[in-house]
Design a protein around this motif. Structure first.
Motif, PDB file in Angstrom:
ATOM      1  N   VAL A  52      -5.667  -6.491  10.522  1.00  0.00           N
ATOM      2  CA  VAL A  52      -4.973  -6.996  11.708  1.00  0.00           C
ATOM      3  C   VAL A  52      -3.756  -7.817  11.301  1.00  0.00           C
ATOM      4  N   LEU A  53      -3.878  -8.560  10.218  1.00  0.00           N
ATOM      5  CA  LEU A  53      -2.795  -9.439   9.770  1.00  0.00           C
ATOM      6  C   LEU A  53      -1.857  -8.762   8.768  1.00  0.00           C
ATOM      7  N   LEU A  54      -1.917  -7.455   8.684  1.00  0.00           N
ATOM      8  CA  LEU A  54      -1.115  -6.724   7.714  1.00  0.00           C
ATOM      9  C   LEU A  54       0.383  -6.977   7.890  1.00  0.00           C
ATOM     10  N   GLY A  55       0.810  -7.242   9.122  1.00  0.00           N
ATOM     11  CA  GLY A  55       2.219  -7.523   9.368  1.00  0.00           C
ATOM     12  C   GLY A  55       2.696  -8.788   8.683  1.00  0.00           C
ATOM     13  N   GLU A  56       1.773  -9.679   8.326  1.00  0.00           N
ATOM     14  CA  GLU A  56       2.127 -10.924   7.658  1.00  0.00           C
ATOM     15  C   GLU A  56       2.129 -10.790   6.131  1.00  0.00           C
ATOM     16  N   VAL A  57       1.612  -9.674   5.619  1.00  0.00           N
ATOM     17  CA  VAL A  57       1.522  -9.474   4.177  1.00  0.00           C
ATOM     18  C   VAL A  57       2.889  -9.047   3.654  1.00  0.00           C
ATOM     19  N   ASP A  67       3.691  -7.449   0.872  1.00  0.00           N
ATOM     20  CA  ASP A  67       3.695  -6.103   0.314  1.00  0.00           C
ATOM     21  C   ASP A  67       2.494  -5.336   0.878  1.00  0.00           C
ATOM     22  N   PRO A  68       2.659  -4.664   2.035  1.00  0.00           N
ATOM     23  CA  PRO A  68       1.529  -3.962   2.662  1.00  0.00           C
ATOM     24  C   PRO A  68       0.899  -2.880   1.795  1.00  0.00           C
ATOM     25  N   LYS A  69       1.616  -2.376   0.803  1.00  0.00           N
ATOM     26  CA  LYS A  69       1.051  -1.363  -0.082  1.00  0.00           C
ATOM     27  C   LYS A  69      -0.072  -1.934  -0.945  1.00  0.00           C
ATOM     28  N   MET A  70      -0.191  -3.257  -0.968  1.00  0.00           N
ATOM     29  CA  MET A  70      -1.235  -3.911  -1.749  1.00  0.00           C
ATOM     30  C   MET A  70      -2.585  -3.918  -1.015  1.00  0.00           C
ATOM     31  N   LEU A  71      -2.603  -3.491   0.254  1.00  0.00           N
ATOM     32  CA  LEU A  71      -3.830  -3.555   1.050  1.00  0.00           C
ATOM     33  C   LEU A  71      -5.023  -2.873   0.384  1.00  0.00           C
ATOM     34  N   PRO A  72      -4.896  -1.628  -0.109  1.00  0.00           N
ATOM     35  CA  PRO A  72      -6.071  -1.013  -0.762  1.00  0.00           C
ATOM     36  C   PRO A  72      -6.572  -1.813  -1.963  1.00  0.00           C
ATOM     37  N   LYS A  73      -5.645  -2.348  -2.738  1.00  0.00           N
ATOM     38  CA  LYS A  73      -6.035  -3.143  -3.898  1.00  0.00           C
ATOM     39  C   LYS A  73      -6.717  -4.437  -3.455  1.00  0.00           C
ATOM     40  N   ILE A  74      -6.176  -5.082  -2.428  1.00  0.00           N
ATOM     41  CA  ILE A  74      -6.750  -6.323  -1.912  1.00  0.00           C
ATOM     42  C   ILE A  74      -8.161  -6.076  -1.385  1.00  0.00           C
ATOM     43  N   VAL A  75      -8.337  -5.016  -0.621  1.00  0.00           N
ATOM     44  CA  VAL A  75      -9.650  -4.695  -0.062  1.00  0.00           C
ATOM     45  C   VAL A  75     -10.629  -4.369  -1.179  1.00  0.00           C
ATOM     46  N   GLY A  76     -10.217  -3.582  -2.145  1.00  0.00           N
ATOM     47  CA  GLY A  76     -11.101  -3.219  -3.256  1.00  0.00           C
ATOM     48  C   GLY A  76     -11.545  -4.424  -4.062  1.00  0.00           C
ATOM     49  N   ILE A  77     -10.603  -5.299  -4.381  1.00  0.00           N
ATOM     50  CA  ILE A  77     -10.942  -6.491  -5.167  1.00  0.00           C
ATOM     51  C   ILE A  77     -11.837  -7.427  -4.367  1.00  0.00           C
ATOM     52  N   SER A  78     -11.495  -7.637  -3.100  1.00  0.00           N
ATOM     53  CA  SER A  78     -12.304  -8.550  -2.287  1.00  0.00           C
ATOM     54  C   SER A  78     -13.708  -7.999  -2.074  1.00  0.00           C
ATOM     55  N   MET A  79     -13.846  -6.686  -1.881  1.00  0.00           N
ATOM     56  CA  MET A  79     -15.176  -6.092  -1.721  1.00  0.00           C
ATOM     57  C   MET A  79     -15.986  -6.215  -3.013  1.00  0.00           C
ATOM     58  N   ALA A  80     -15.333  -6.055  -4.155  1.00  0.00           N
ATOM     59  CA  ALA A  80     -16.039  -6.199  -5.432  1.00  0.00           C
ATOM     60  C   ALA A  80     -16.530  -7.634  -5.615  1.00  0.00           C
ATOM     61  N   ILE A  81     -15.683  -8.602  -5.292  1.00  0.00           N
ATOM     62  CA  ILE A  81     -16.073 -10.009  -5.407  1.00  0.00           C
ATOM     63  C   ILE A  81     -17.239 -10.322  -4.475  1.00  0.00           C
ATOM     64  N   VAL A  82     -17.132  -9.890  -3.230  1.00  0.00           N
ATOM     65  CA  VAL A  82     -18.188 -10.157  -2.256  1.00  0.00           C
ATOM     66  C   VAL A  82     -19.487  -9.464  -2.656  1.00  0.00           C
ATOM     67  N   THR A  83     -19.400  -8.247  -3.170  1.00  0.00           N
ATOM     68  CA  THR A  83     -20.602  -7.535  -3.598  1.00  0.00           C
ATOM     69  C   THR A  83     -21.290  -8.263  -4.745  1.00  0.00           C
ATOM     70  N   VAL A  84     -20.518  -8.724  -5.727  1.00  0.00           N
ATOM     71  CA  VAL A  84     -21.093  -9.468  -6.848  1.00  0.00           C
ATOM     72  C   VAL A  84     -21.749 -10.754  -6.351  1.00  0.00           C
ATOM     73  N   LEU A 116      -7.126 -16.633  14.531  1.00  0.00           N
ATOM     74  CA  LEU A 116      -5.859 -16.224  13.924  1.00  0.00           C
ATOM     75  C   LEU A 116      -5.657 -14.724  14.073  1.00  0.00           C
ATOM     76  N   ALA A 117      -6.705 -13.943  13.773  1.00  0.00           N
ATOM     77  CA  ALA A 117      -6.593 -12.487  13.865  1.00  0.00           C
ATOM     78  C   ALA A 117      -6.394 -12.041  15.312  1.00  0.00           C
ATOM     79  N   SER A 118      -7.102 -12.658  16.235  1.00  0.00           N
ATOM     80  CA  SER A 118      -6.980 -12.277  17.648  1.00  0.00           C
ATOM     81  C   SER A 118      -5.597 -12.605  18.196  1.00  0.00           C
ATOM     82  N   SER A 119      -5.047 -13.733  17.775  1.00  0.00           N
ATOM     83  CA  SER A 119      -3.719 -14.094  18.263  1.00  0.00           C
ATOM     84  C   SER A 119      -2.657 -13.121  17.769  1.00  0.00           C
TER      85      SER A 119
END
Length: 157
Positions: A61-66, A68-85, A143-146
Motif C-alpha cells: 500500500v505504501l509503495l508510492g513512498e518507497v 526504489d519500488p523495484k526493491m519491493l520483491p527483495k524487501i518482501v523476501g528479506i522481511s519474510m525470511a527474518i519473520v520466519t526465523v 498510516l496504510a489506510s490513510s
C-alpha cells in the motif's frame, strides 16, 4: 510496531535459550513425537506464518513512498525470511520451556513461559509488550489506510 513486536519475540527466544542453557531439556527430549510430516501440513504452517506477518500488505500500500519500488520483491523476501526465523525460533523456545499439555491448554504462551522462568512479573512484562505491539500495529494500519485516501484524492476520485 516492528521494533516492539520483534523485541517481544526476541525476548521469548532469549528466555528459551536461557532455560535450555540452565540444563532444562525435559520438554525437548521427546523430540518430534506425533509430528505430522505431510507436505500439505507444512504448507499450511508456512501460510500461517505468512498471514501472521501482515507487514507485506502495508508495504504494498505504501509503495508510492518507497524511493526504489523495484526493491519491493527483495524487501518482501528479506522481511519474510527474518519473520520466519523469528517465528520458528519463538516456537522452538516455547517447546523448550513449556510441555505439550500446557501449550495445548494455554492461549497466552509467551506470558505463561515468562511467568515460569521469571515469576509473576513475566505476566506483566508480556501484557505491556502486547499492548505496545498492538498500539504500534494500529498506528501502522492507520498510516496504510490513510494512503488510500491520499491516492484517491490525488486522482480526484
Amino acid at each position: 510496531a516492528v521494533v516492539s513486536t520483534q523485541s517481544t519475540g526476541g525476548f521469548v527466544i532469549v528466555l528459551g535459550i536461557y532455560h535450555l542453557a540452565t540444563g532444562h531439556t525435559e520438554n525437548i527430549s521427546v523430540g518430534f513425537n506425533n509430528t505430522n510430516w505431510e507436505p500439505q501440513q507444512w504448507g499450511e504452517a508456512w501460510n500461517s506464518v505468512l498471514w501472521a506477518y501482515n507487514g507485506w500488505i502495508s508495504l504494498s500500500v505504501l509503495l508510492g513512498e518507497v524511493k526504489d519500488p523495484k526493491m519491493l520483491p527483495k524487501i518482501v523476501g528479506i522481511s519474510m525470511a527474518i519473520v520466519t526465523v523469528l517465528y520458528v525460533s519463538a516456537v522452538t523456545a516455547y517447546h523448550v520451556v513449556l510441555d505439550i499439555e500446557t501449550m495445548n491448554s494455554e492461549s497466552a504462551l509467551a506470558s505463561k513461559m515468562a511467568s515460569k522462568i521469571i515469576g509473576p512479573a513475566g505476566d506483566y512484562i508480556f501484557a505491556i509488550a502486547v499492548a505496545v505491539s498492538t498500539l504500534g500495529n494500529a498506528m501502522c494500519a492507520s498510516l496504510a489506510s490513510s494512503r488510500f485516501l491520499q491516492a484517491g484524492g490525488a486522482q480526484e476520485i
